[in-house]
Design an enzyme around this catalytic site. Structure first.
Site, PDB file in Angstrom:
ATOM      1  N   THR B 146       0.867  -1.154  -0.033  1.00 54.03           N
ATOM      2  CA  THR B 146       0.069  -0.017   0.111  1.00 54.03           C
ATOM      3  C   THR B 146       0.895   1.387  -0.073  1.00 54.03           C
ATOM      4  OG1 THR B 146      -1.739  -1.087   1.370  1.00 54.03           O
ATOM      5  CG2 THR B 146      -1.888   1.127   1.366  1.00 54.03           C
ATOM      6  N   GLU B 147       0.562   2.235  -0.899  1.00 58.10           N
ATOM      7  CA  GLU B 147       1.188   3.586  -0.893  1.00 58.10           C
ATOM      8  C   GLU B 147       2.698   3.354  -1.235  1.00 58.10           C
ATOM      9  OE1 GLU B 147      -0.574   5.937  -1.553  1.00 58.10           O
ATOM     10  OE2 GLU B 147      -2.439   5.446  -0.700  1.00 58.10           O
ATOM     11  N   LEU B 148       3.362   2.158  -1.813  1.00 59.31           N
ATOM     12  CA  LEU B 148       4.689   1.843  -1.925  1.00 59.31           C
ATOM     13  C   LEU B 148       5.211   1.736  -0.554  1.00 59.31           C
ATOM     14  CD1 LEU B 148       5.924   3.217  -5.206  1.00 59.31           C
ATOM     15  CD2 LEU B 148       4.790   0.991  -4.545  1.00 59.31           C
TER      16      LEU B 148
END
Lengths: 429, 403
Positions: B146-148
């Site tokens: 998630t979100e890198l």
């Protein structure tokens, strides 16, 4: 006795408690066969016919007459820095925006006309409206025969003073709230304070809604103690409201319901909630209302890590308010400075025990409530805990509270007021 | 080897309906079906459908030379199934070409990697199963969080689950003088490889493409090709990572973004020495250059590239903590609705809406949030969470009653 009364609002078109109090008072005066001429900035036509209503917007004023010019000149200085909205909550703010849009279109008309269209709200032109209302008062005082003048709160004080100058009749200044309560420290500055002071000093007699307010009037406004009497507010209907609403959560609910502003002391409620939850997690706290401190309260609740037990409802109206009272197991009003404060009486009508701050006038008539200093969050937490856990005390408060409520009748308030009128009338030369 | 690796993130949260204190204990349905459906339909028309069609056309035209990767969150796939089966089908067609790689992520686009290893594993497993079911048995080899969000520890966890590598941000404060254009290794497990986003070139497309105040505006394909050619010769891979909604939604069709993408593959293949690869191809072919140390988690958000957009204030921390306090309790409850809501409540967007970072100049933030203020977002979320806790407690009592 014929009373010429000035009040800024009258039910059903009200935005605060002032209109409700005027309504109750006039009902009481009717009961004692007093005649009331009630001058309101704007009459909507659906008011209950309890008085000889005068719609200030219908009264013609000849602005060339010298008397008016003098009054006008005395008042216009107040318009400087007049963007000041004393009672305005978010709900009224909406109305105010409506009003400016509407008002803009009839500015031209009012300049040439001898009549002025009042909005009767608490908007941007409030100071101008207050001044024009006073001009109307001089005209009404000339037209309508009367024995005594009665003005409610600072908005009507210039009108009361102007009327007294014309007719020479005694003036009663009724004080429901002071700038001290609204603004706290620094309340003794600005045009509102000045108007309050002018009105209180010019009055032949001052009526305060509580001993607390009487004290402020004497100490902060320099009014002579002999001139100030106390007339507590009453309730229109003291019957117990049996609600059908059922609580859907198993926990007990403790409620704060009111504007989330400095005056109402919301932060003390939040701190007390934390103390209670530390000892007993089976409680939910609700803060109902909105105001300039709402966001700060939300942040504080998160900071204290009680977001799943402390809830915000936003601004409530109508049935939701009744439901909220009915669902509550304890109602808390921790006001920092409350001249009277009618809300706890509403809570009592819903059989909800109340905790009120010692700084609230309503405590003088509601003996069966727990009273604490607004700043004493430990005492507040103790009181909440006690009312939640010791059934006997909350049962006792419910029973005795409703009995006390039944004694708070507007007829009794009006009877006291009539004796004030009579004394003033006898002093007349 | 010199190659460009495109990865597009496809995600939509289940937004929460206005949920009042009065609803607590009674109304147990939290999701704003109408809003969620209308967002999906709107984005489908503006982005998913036209861009999928364009990509399919480009893949067919270049016959194996143009390829891309997607990560589609599980909550987004659920919404495609419910509201946009046409979009799901068009993704299935893309994957069927063999030139499109799918990545795994947490099913709910959650931040659980920061809090609970067991929940993280469970969510990845759920997503893996969902991808397998919807894409004809497809099994991703590469992971994107998630979100890198990435740290050394998170990388180690993902390696344990059998992935060859994962994607993260080429954050300046992690790289220092180093370049994102190489394959790196996890500092704990050197066999686990890391691809870093080239945020310069990625954001030229994703954020700056239509920005008229940008000195390089308008971005032409010639300019972009020249920048790619400027990448030093020894660099191996240019990772262009971005939200898929860039195409047609963040950058409207009128900006020319579709035309830009239509000519990009030909321009790169004809005028540079770069090819196109998917993440697993890059990780399989390139030799890692060094270990990368990331003791504190990073993300691809904001200038700081940290977690403060989701966990940067008291509101967010309170909501996050109270949610994950429930993990062990929820795990014992075998109830499909409890499990569904537990999943959906973890979606990172709920916490993003509570951010006060952009409160002052609300524009960017407001674009992504259905709430007027972060305070409204917090109040609404906590009301729902409070009701969820009530349901969990009731279920626990039921279970005890049976036992």
């Amino acid at each position: 006795m014929k009373v010429l009364m000035f009040g800024w609002e009258f039910p059903p078109h009200i935005s605060g408690g002032l209109g409700t109090a005027c309504y109750g008072l006039i009902k009481g005066l009717n009961h004692h066969n007093q005649e009331v001429i009630f001058v309101v900035p704007k009459l909507w036509g659906d008011e209950e016919p309890l008085a000889d209503f005068v719609n200030a917007s219908d009264v013609e004023v000849d602005y060339r007459e010298k008397k008016f010019i003098d009054t006008w000149q005395n008042l216009t200085y107040l318009e400087i820095n007049s963007y000041l909205v004393p009672y305005l909550g978010p709900e009224e703010f909406e109305k105010y925006t409506d009003y400016t849009l509407h008002h803009r279109s009839d500015i031209d008309e009012t300049v040439f006309s001898n009549k002025y269209q009042f909005s009767g709200k608490y908007g941007k032109n409030l100071m101008e409206e207050v001044a024009r209302y006073a001009l109307v008062a001089t005209q009404v005082a000339r037209m309508k025969d009367h024995d005594v003048i009665h003005a409610h709160d600072w908005l009507a004080y210039p009108a009361g003073i102007a009327a007294k100058e014309i007719s020479g009749k005694p003036l009663v200044a009724h004080i429901h709230a002071t700038q001290y309560d609204r603004a706290g420290k620094g309340g003794d500055q600005g045009p509102v304070y000045e108007m309050e002071k002018a009105g209180l000093l010019a009055a032949d007699h001052v009526v305060a809604v509580s001993h607390l307010t009487r004290k402020i009037v004497i100490e902060k406004y320099g009014v002579h103690p002999d001139k100030v009497s106390v007339l507590h507010n009453a309730v229109l209907d003291a019957s117990i409201i049996e609600s059908k609403i059922k609580k859907k959560v198993p926990e007990k609910i403790v409620t704060f319901l009111g504007r989330i502003t400095y005056q109402k002391g919301p932060e003390y409620f939040v701190e007390a909630a934390k103390k209670v939850l530390d000892r007993d997690p089976n409680v939910r706290f609700v803060m109902a209302g909105s105001g300039d401190l709402l966001n700060r309260m939300v942040e504080r609740v998160a900071e204290l890590g009680m977001g799943t037990k402390f809830h915000f409802t936003g601004f409530l109206k109508g049935q939701d308010v009744d439901d909220m009272y009915a669902m509550s197991d304890v109602y808390v009003m921790p006001s920092v400075s409350e001249p009277f404060g009618i809300a706890p009486l509403e809570a009592v009508r819903h059989n909800t025990p109340v905790i009120i701050s010692k700084q609230s006038g309503v405590g003088e008539v509601l003996r069966n409530a727990i009273k604490i200093d607004f700043w004493d969050v430990d005492a507040m937490a103790d009181a909440i805990f006690a009312l939640l856990h010791y059934e006997s005390i909350s049962r006792m408060f419910k029973e005795l509270g409703s009995q006390e409520l039944k004694k708070l009748k507007w007829e009794h308030v009006a009877a006291k007021l009539v004796t004030v009128y009579e004394k003033l009338h006898q002093k007349q030369p | 080897m010199r190659t460009i690796c495109f990865y597009f993130q496809v995600h939509q949260p289940f937004r929460i309906k206005p949920y009042r204190f009065f609803d607590m204990g009674e109304d147990h349905y939290y999701w704003d079906d109408y809003l969620n459906k209308s967002v999906i339909r709107k984005v489908a028309q503006k982005c998913y459908l036209p861009m999928n069609e364009l990509l399919l056309e480009l893949i067919q035209k270049h016959q194996g030379k143009f390829k891309v990767a997607f990560s589609i969150s599980g909550v987004c796939l659920d919404q495609f199934e419910a509201y946009a089966p046409d979009v799901l089908e068009s993704f299935q067609r893309l994957v069927a070409t063999g030139q499109v790689e799918l990545l795994n992520e947490t099913d709910a686009h959650a931040l659980c990697s920061l809090r609970s290893k067991s929940e993280f594993k469970r969510m990845v497993e759920t997503h893996r199963a969902k991808i397998k079911r919807l894409f004809n048995g497809y099994e991703p080899k590469v992971f994107r969080n998630t979100e890198l969000v990435y740290s050394d520890k998170i990388g180690e966890m993902v390696a344990e689950m059998g992935y060859m590598g994962m994607l993260t941000e080429g954050a300046k404060h992690i790289l220092g003088w180093k370049s994102p254009n190489f394959v790196y290794q996890n500092s704990i497990n050197p066999d686990f490889k890391i691809l870093l986003k080239n945020f310069q070139l990625s954001d030229d497309i994703a954020f700056r493409f239509s920005d008229k105040s940008w000195s390089e505006h308008p971005l032409t394909i010639e300019k972009f090709t020249a920048w790619v050619n400027n990448v030093p010769k020894e660099h191996q891979v240019v990772n262009l990572f971005m939200d898929y909604e860039t195409f047609g939604e963040h950058q409207w069709a009128e900006t020319g973004i579709f035309e830009f993408m239509r000519v990009l593959p030909t321009a790169i293949l004809n005028h540079t020495d770069f090819t196109f690869s998917t993440p697993s191809e890059v990780l399989g072919q390139a030799n890692p250059i060094a270990k990368i140390q990331v003791p504190i988690p990073i993300s691809w958000a904001d200038e700081e590239r940290d977690l403060t957009a989701w966990l940067g204030n008291d509101l967010q921390n309170e909501a996050f903590t109270k949610l994950y306090d429930l993990e062990s309790r929820v795990n014992k409850i075998d109830d499909p609705e409890i499990q569904r809501d537990w999943n959906y409540l973890q979606t990172s967007d709920h916490f993003y809406y509570m951010s006060t970072k952009f409160f002052s100049d609300g524009a960017v933030h407001a674009y992504f949030s259905p709430y007027e203020t972060p305070y409204d977002a917090f109040i609404n979320y906590m009301n729902v969470l409070s009701d969820f806790i009530i349901r969990v407690s009731r279920k626990e009592k039921e279970i005890q009653g049976v036992a």
